[in-house]
Scaffold this active site. Structure first.
Site, PDB file in Angstrom:
ATOM      1  N   TYR A  21       0.858  -1.185   0.000  1.00  0.00           N
ATOM      2  CA  TYR A  21       0.000   0.000   0.000  1.00  0.00           C
ATOM      3  C   TYR A  21       0.892   1.231   0.000  1.00  0.00           C
ATOM      4  O   TYR A  21       0.872   2.056   0.910  1.00  0.00           O
ATOM      5  CB  TYR A  21      -0.990   0.003   1.158  1.00  0.00           C
ATOM      6  CG  TYR A  21      -2.274   0.719   0.782  1.00  0.00           C
ATOM      7  CD1 TYR A  21      -3.168   0.130  -0.107  1.00  0.00           C
ATOM      8  CD2 TYR A  21      -2.564   1.973   1.273  1.00  0.00           C
ATOM      9  CE1 TYR A  21      -4.324   0.781  -0.484  1.00  0.00           C
ATOM     10  CE2 TYR A  21      -3.718   2.644   0.894  1.00  0.00           C
ATOM     11  CZ  TYR A  21      -4.593   2.038   0.022  1.00  0.00           C
ATOM     12  OH  TYR A  21      -5.741   2.691  -0.362  1.00  0.00           O
ATOM     13  N   LEU A  22       1.666   1.330  -1.063  1.00  0.00           N
ATOM     14  CA  LEU A  22       2.789   2.258  -1.127  1.00  0.00           C
ATOM     15  C   LEU A  22       2.331   3.712  -1.218  1.00  0.00           C
ATOM     16  O   LEU A  22       1.263   4.016  -1.754  1.00  0.00           O
ATOM     17  CB  LEU A  22       3.662   1.921  -2.338  1.00  0.00           C
ATOM     18  CG  LEU A  22       4.191   0.481  -2.394  1.00  0.00           C
ATOM     19  CD1 LEU A  22       4.996   0.275  -3.669  1.00  0.00           C
ATOM     20  CD2 LEU A  22       5.025   0.149  -1.166  1.00  0.00           C
ATOM     21  N   HIS A  23       3.156   4.599  -0.689  1.00  0.00           N
ATOM     22  CA  HIS A  23       2.920   6.035  -0.746  1.00  0.00           C
ATOM     23  C   HIS A  23       4.240   6.730  -1.064  1.00  0.00           C
ATOM     24  O   HIS A  23       5.265   6.074  -1.313  1.00  0.00           O
ATOM     25  CB  HIS A  23       2.301   6.548   0.557  1.00  0.00           C
ATOM     26  CG  HIS A  23       3.053   6.150   1.791  1.00  0.00           C
ATOM     27  ND1 HIS A  23       4.328   6.598   2.080  1.00  0.00           N
ATOM     28  CD2 HIS A  23       2.715   5.332   2.831  1.00  0.00           C
ATOM     29  CE1 HIS A  23       4.731   6.104   3.229  1.00  0.00           C
ATOM     30  NE2 HIS A  23       3.780   5.320   3.707  1.00  0.00           N
ATOM     31  N   HIS A  83       7.461   5.563   0.721  1.00  0.00           N
ATOM     32  CA  HIS A  83       8.091   4.366   0.160  1.00  0.00           C
ATOM     33  C   HIS A  83       8.858   4.702  -1.116  1.00  0.00           C
ATOM     34  O   HIS A  83       9.964   4.196  -1.346  1.00  0.00           O
ATOM     35  CB  HIS A  83       7.034   3.314  -0.173  1.00  0.00           C
ATOM     36  CG  HIS A  83       6.295   2.778   1.001  1.00  0.00           C
ATOM     37  ND1 HIS A  83       4.960   3.033   1.216  1.00  0.00           N
ATOM     38  CD2 HIS A  83       6.700   1.990   2.036  1.00  0.00           C
ATOM     39  CE1 HIS A  83       4.569   2.426   2.316  1.00  0.00           C
ATOM     40  NE2 HIS A  83       5.603   1.789   2.835  1.00  0.00           N
ATOM     41  N   GLN A 136       4.354  -9.873  13.025  1.00  0.00           N
ATOM     42  CA  GLN A 136       4.509  -8.602  13.730  1.00  0.00           C
ATOM     43  C   GLN A 136       3.184  -7.975  14.134  1.00  0.00           C
ATOM     44  O   GLN A 136       3.154  -6.844  14.629  1.00  0.00           O
ATOM     45  CB  GLN A 136       5.326  -7.614  12.899  1.00  0.00           C
ATOM     46  CG  GLN A 136       4.686  -7.131  11.616  1.00  0.00           C
ATOM     47  CD  GLN A 136       5.674  -6.401  10.725  1.00  0.00           C
ATOM     48  OE1 GLN A 136       6.577  -7.016  10.154  1.00  0.00           O
ATOM     49  NE2 GLN A 136       5.522  -5.085  10.606  1.00  0.00           N
ATOM     50  N   ALA A 146      12.891   6.693   8.274  1.00  0.00           N
ATOM     51  CA  ALA A 146      13.234   7.166   9.615  1.00  0.00           C
ATOM     52  C   ALA A 146      12.013   7.329  10.508  1.00  0.00           C
ATOM     53  O   ALA A 146      12.158   7.431  11.728  1.00  0.00           O
ATOM     54  CB  ALA A 146      13.984   8.492   9.517  1.00  0.00           C
ATOM     55  N   SER A 194       0.864   4.141   5.570  1.00  0.00           N
ATOM     56  CA  SER A 194      -0.203   3.372   4.936  1.00  0.00           C
ATOM     57  C   SER A 194      -1.455   3.362   5.799  1.00  0.00           C
ATOM     58  O   SER A 194      -2.573   3.282   5.287  1.00  0.00           O
ATOM     59  CB  SER A 194       0.266   1.936   4.677  1.00  0.00           C
ATOM     60  OG  SER A 194       1.384   1.915   3.816  1.00  0.00           O
ATOM     61  N   ARG A 195      -1.291   3.453   7.115  1.00  0.00           N
ATOM     62  CA  ARG A 195      -2.436   3.403   8.024  1.00  0.00           C
ATOM     63  C   ARG A 195      -3.214   4.719   8.064  1.00  0.00           C
ATOM     64  O   ARG A 195      -4.303   4.758   8.647  1.00  0.00           O
ATOM     65  CB  ARG A 195      -1.976   3.017   9.430  1.00  0.00           C
ATOM     66  CG  ARG A 195      -1.583   1.552   9.575  1.00  0.00           C
ATOM     67  CD  ARG A 195      -1.268   1.208  11.034  1.00  0.00           C
ATOM     68  NE  ARG A 195      -1.148  -0.231  11.254  1.00  0.00           N
ATOM     69  CZ  ARG A 195      -0.007  -0.904  11.230  1.00  0.00           C
ATOM     70  NH1 ARG A 195       1.128  -0.253  10.980  1.00  0.00           N
ATOM     71  NH2 ARG A 195       0.016  -2.204  11.448  1.00  0.00           N
TER      72      ARG A 195
END
Length: 303
Positions: free
Chosen positions: A32-34, A37, A61, A148, A186-187
């Site tokens: 769910y790239l932005h 990323h 995780q 980061a 992504s969230r």
């Protein structure tokens, strides 16, 4: 761009390229790239002959009450973005490819992984370290790229790499932010319109931390208290972690003399938002480097 789900096929392809002297960079993601990323991808493209991006929503995780089942996924969209960015290989294994049988081996960095975010997400960083170690073994990159924003994750993975003598260099790329300062994640898609407006309190709290330290505040306990009070101005924001730690080791500090990281883990509605900023006399630790040769992150990059 070639797409792989098979570990063996990807390894075979990369082995042949390495024998030709090609360098390999890895960007591990959960998809769910932005734009954040894609900043990692851009850095990897500039520094390596071959770029591998992994997309894997890692069940190890996620806790039992977390968002594994609803974590946003759109592999077709992600693949189109990566293809346009010039990525060579997309590795998108299924759970059955990565964990064909129950995992009995776990990589854990307990002293670092049970603090801060790890205190409210038990087992999270053991799952992260395990899957990243496995990805490093599969891809065998010379260099790997991390955002980061996930500061604690970068410190933990760097310690894992050092402790296990893994032959990979880590690059921490500055956080990419929206125009109002909110770190891209992504969230963020979970946030309602009202929650999205409220979420700006998180980067504003980091601005406040920087202002207070610049004005001479040196007591980390007082800084944590004042930042918690600042966050409480926004009724939709529920702080879970407000911590001031040594920027290189994540250990508690008694005074803000050397650079410290201000770590925030804030729930807005049902969404947890993570952010951080290094503040103090300067933004560097040791030989001006952390996480495999990168300067400590500051405010980040505005999109």
């Amino acid at each position: 761009m070639r797409v792989f789900s098979s570990i063996d096929e990807l390894r075979h392809t990369l082995d042949a390229l390495r024998r030709q002297g090609r360098t390999v960079g890895l960007v591990p993601t959960m998809g769910y790239l932005h734009a954040g990323h894609m900043e990692l991808v851009s850095r990897a493209r500039a520094e390596n002959d071959i770029v591998v991006v992994s997309i894997f929503v890692n069940p190890l995780q996620f806790g039992p009450a977390e968002d594994l089942s609803k974590y946003p996924r759109d592999l077709e969209r992600d693949a189109a973005m990566l293809r346009q960015a010039g990525v060579n290989f997309l590795f998108s294994p299924g759970v059955e490819d990565m964990y064909s049988r129950p995992m009995l081996t776990v990589v854990d960095v307990p002293d670092l992984g049970r603090e801060l975010e790890g205190a409210v997400r038990p087992g999270h960083f053991a799952g992260v370290a395990t899957v990243v170690c496995k990805l490093f073994n599969i891809v065998q990159p010379q260099t790997a790229y991390f955002g980061a924003k996930d500061y604690q994750q970068v410190v933990i993975i760097k310690r894992m790499v050092d402790d296990l003598a893994l032959p990979v260099r880590l690059i921490s790329v500055p956080t990419v932010r929206d125009s109002d300062g909110l770190a891209l994640s992504s969230r963020n898609v979970y946030l309602s319109e009202a929650e999205r407006r409220a979420a700006v309190i998180v980067p504003q709290t980091l601005d406040e931390a920087e202002r207070l330290v610049a004005d001479g505040l040196t007591d980390p306990v007082e800084l944590e208290a004042r930042l918690t009070a600042f966050l409480s101005r926004e009724p939709l924001a529920k702080p879970e972690v407000v911590a001031v730690r040594d920027a290189a080791t994540l250990q508690p500090v008694t005074s803000i003399a050397d650079p410290v990281v201000v770590a925030l883990f804030v729930r807005v509605g049902s969404t947890r938002l993570l952010d951080n900023r290094v503040v103090g006399s300067n933004r560097f630790v040791g030989n001006n480097r952390v996480a495999g040769g990168q300067s400590l992150p500051g405010k980040g990059v505005t999109r």
